[in-house]
Design a protein around this motif. Structure first.
Motif, PDB file in Angstrom:
ATOM      1  N   LYS A 143      16.780  52.170  41.200  1.00 25.89           N
ATOM      2  CA  LYS A 143      16.682  53.427  41.940  1.00 25.89           C
ATOM      3  C   LYS A 143      17.193  54.545  41.038  1.00 25.89           C
ATOM      4  O   LYS A 143      18.127  54.345  40.258  1.00 25.89           O
ATOM      5  N   PRO A 144      16.560  55.711  41.137  1.00 32.72           N
ATOM      6  CA  PRO A 144      16.983  56.818  40.275  1.00 32.72           C
ATOM      7  C   PRO A 144      18.359  57.332  40.691  1.00 32.72           C
ATOM      8  O   PRO A 144      18.689  57.345  41.876  1.00 32.72           O
ATOM      9  N   LEU A 145      19.137  57.693  39.719  1.00 35.86           N
ATOM     10  CA  LEU A 145      20.463  58.236  39.965  1.00 35.86           C
ATOM     11  C   LEU A 145      20.550  59.575  39.244  1.00 35.86           C
ATOM     12  O   LEU A 145      20.457  59.635  38.018  1.00 35.86           O
ATOM     13  N   TYR A 146      20.702  60.650  40.008  1.00 35.71           N
ATOM     14  CA  TYR A 146      20.736  61.983  39.431  1.00 35.71           C
ATOM     15  C   TYR A 146      22.042  62.685  39.783  1.00 35.71           C
ATOM     16  O   TYR A 146      22.533  62.581  40.899  1.00 35.71           O
ATOM     17  N   HIS A 147      22.563  63.397  38.834  1.00 34.92           N
ATOM     18  CA  HIS A 147      23.732  64.258  39.031  1.00 34.92           C
ATOM     19  C   HIS A 147      23.242  65.674  38.751  1.00 34.92           C
ATOM     20  O   HIS A 147      23.052  66.051  37.595  1.00 34.92           O
ATOM     21  N   VAL A 148      22.986  66.430  39.802  1.00 34.87           N
ATOM     22  CA  VAL A 148      22.359  67.748  39.663  1.00 34.87           C
ATOM     23  C   VAL A 148      23.425  68.844  39.720  1.00 34.87           C
ATOM     24  O   VAL A 148      24.236  68.889  40.647  1.00 34.87           O
ATOM     25  N   ILE A 149      23.394  69.705  38.713  1.00 32.63           N
ATOM     26  CA  ILE A 149      24.284  70.852  38.628  1.00 32.63           C
ATOM     27  C   ILE A 149      23.427  72.089  38.848  1.00 32.63           C
ATOM     28  O   ILE A 149      22.349  72.213  38.262  1.00 32.63           O
ATOM     29  N   ARG A 168      27.469  60.951  37.393  1.00 28.49           N
ATOM     30  CA  ARG A 168      26.986  59.631  37.825  1.00 28.49           C
ATOM     31  C   ARG A 168      25.481  59.695  37.797  1.00 28.49           C
ATOM     32  O   ARG A 168      24.869  60.392  38.598  1.00 28.49           O
ATOM     33  N   GLY A 169      24.887  58.998  36.886  1.00 31.66           N
ATOM     34  CA  GLY A 169      23.445  59.048  36.727  1.00 31.66           C
ATOM     35  C   GLY A 169      23.045  60.084  35.700  1.00 31.66           C
ATOM     36  O   GLY A 169      23.861  60.594  34.941  1.00 31.66           O
ATOM     37  N   THR A 170      21.769  60.417  35.694  1.00 25.85           N
ATOM     38  CA  THR A 170      21.228  61.378  34.747  1.00 25.85           C
ATOM     39  C   THR A 170      21.661  62.782  35.152  1.00 25.85           C
ATOM     40  O   THR A 170      21.397  63.222  36.266  1.00 25.85           O
ATOM     41  N   ALA A 171      22.331  63.473  34.235  1.00 28.23           N
ATOM     42  CA  ALA A 171      22.766  64.842  34.511  1.00 28.23           C
ATOM     43  C   ALA A 171      21.606  65.799  34.327  1.00 28.23           C
ATOM     44  O   ALA A 171      20.869  65.721  33.347  1.00 28.23           O
ATOM     45  N   MET A 172      21.418  66.683  35.300  1.00 29.10           N
ATOM     46  CA  MET A 172      20.337  67.668  35.255  1.00 29.10           C
ATOM     47  C   MET A 172      20.892  69.012  35.703  1.00 29.10           C
ATOM     48  O   MET A 172      21.725  69.070  36.600  1.00 29.10           O
ATOM     49  N   VAL A 173      20.406  70.074  35.064  1.00 30.07           N
ATOM     50  CA  VAL A 173      20.786  71.427  35.471  1.00 30.07           C
ATOM     51  C   VAL A 173      19.566  72.065  36.107  1.00 30.07           C
ATOM     52  O   VAL A 173      18.504  72.172  35.497  1.00 30.07           O
ATOM     53  N   ARG A 174      19.711  72.452  37.371  1.00 33.69           N
ATOM     54  CA  ARG A 174      18.628  73.119  38.089  1.00 33.69           C
ATOM     55  C   ARG A 174      18.721  74.624  37.855  1.00 33.69           C
ATOM     56  O   ARG A 174      19.756  75.227  38.093  1.00 33.69           O
ATOM     57  N   VAL A 175      17.628  75.210  37.320  1.00 29.57           N
ATOM     58  CA  VAL A 175      17.627  76.655  37.045  1.00 29.57           C
ATOM     59  C   VAL A 175      16.809  77.394  38.072  1.00 29.57           C
ATOM     60  O   VAL A 175      15.998  76.864  38.749  1.00 29.57           O
TER      61      VAL A 175
END
Length: 175
Positions: A143-149, A168-175
């Motif tokens: 299951k995908p694991l995302y850490h969204v900032i 925890r999981g793939t770190a992503m920055v939402r712009v």
């Protein structure tokens, strides 16, 4: 996600993961499905690896280098494989670390293979990886694991968090 993918692709019977702190280790075991964890912030990594992998380590995927890699070298099983994909232990350092201790003698005595992994090298296999991951996601094996900032202005803090193990999981920055 590399640990879960390796279990699917290579058919590995068990998966040990490493995390920083008891909370992250509990999350890895309860949510991610690790059979056991090693807490790199709890000290004596070599002892933790001996306890969680008493038969030795067959395959070690390393993105930290430094003391974690040195402890893993000691715990490797005869003929084991080490994949190097990062070196976060040195990213904040003013001067390069020496080592790892035990290279090349441990590699020779244990007949180990140590290989670098740069994702771009495998561009011709991206389609295959996409098919495999899509299949595993669809049937629930991973299951995908995302850490969204939120917000581009948070990107520097997000990077510091990744290097410090805050995500925890793939770190992503939402712009």
């Amino acid at each position: 996600m590399h640990g879960r993918a390796a279990r699917q692709d290579l058919g590995l019977p068990r998966g040990r993961h490493r995390g920083g702190g008891p909370e992250k280790c509990a999350w890895l075991e309860q949510e991610v499905g690790a059979d056991a964890t090693v807490d790199y912030k709890a000290g004596d990594l070599a002892e933790q690896l001996r306890r969680t992998c008493p038969e030795g380590v067959d395959l070690f995927f390393d993105n930290t280098g430094g003391p974690v890699l040195e402890a893993a070298l000691d715990a490797m099983k005869q003929g084991g494989r080490i994949v190097l994909c990062g070196n976060t232990a040195q990213y904040d350092s003013d001067k390069p670390m020496t080592g790892p201790k035990g290279v090349p003698l441990t590699l020779i005595l244990k007949d180990l293979t140590m290989k670098g992994f740069a994702v771009g090298t495998y561009g011709d296999r991206f389609g295959e990886a996409d098919r495999d991951y899509s299949s595993w996601l669809e049937d629930g094996r991973i299951k995908p694991l995302y850490h969204v900032i939120e917000g581009l202005e948070q990107a520097p803090d997000a990077l510091v968090g990744v290097l410090g193990g805050a995500n925890r999981g793939t770190a992503m920055v939402r712009v």
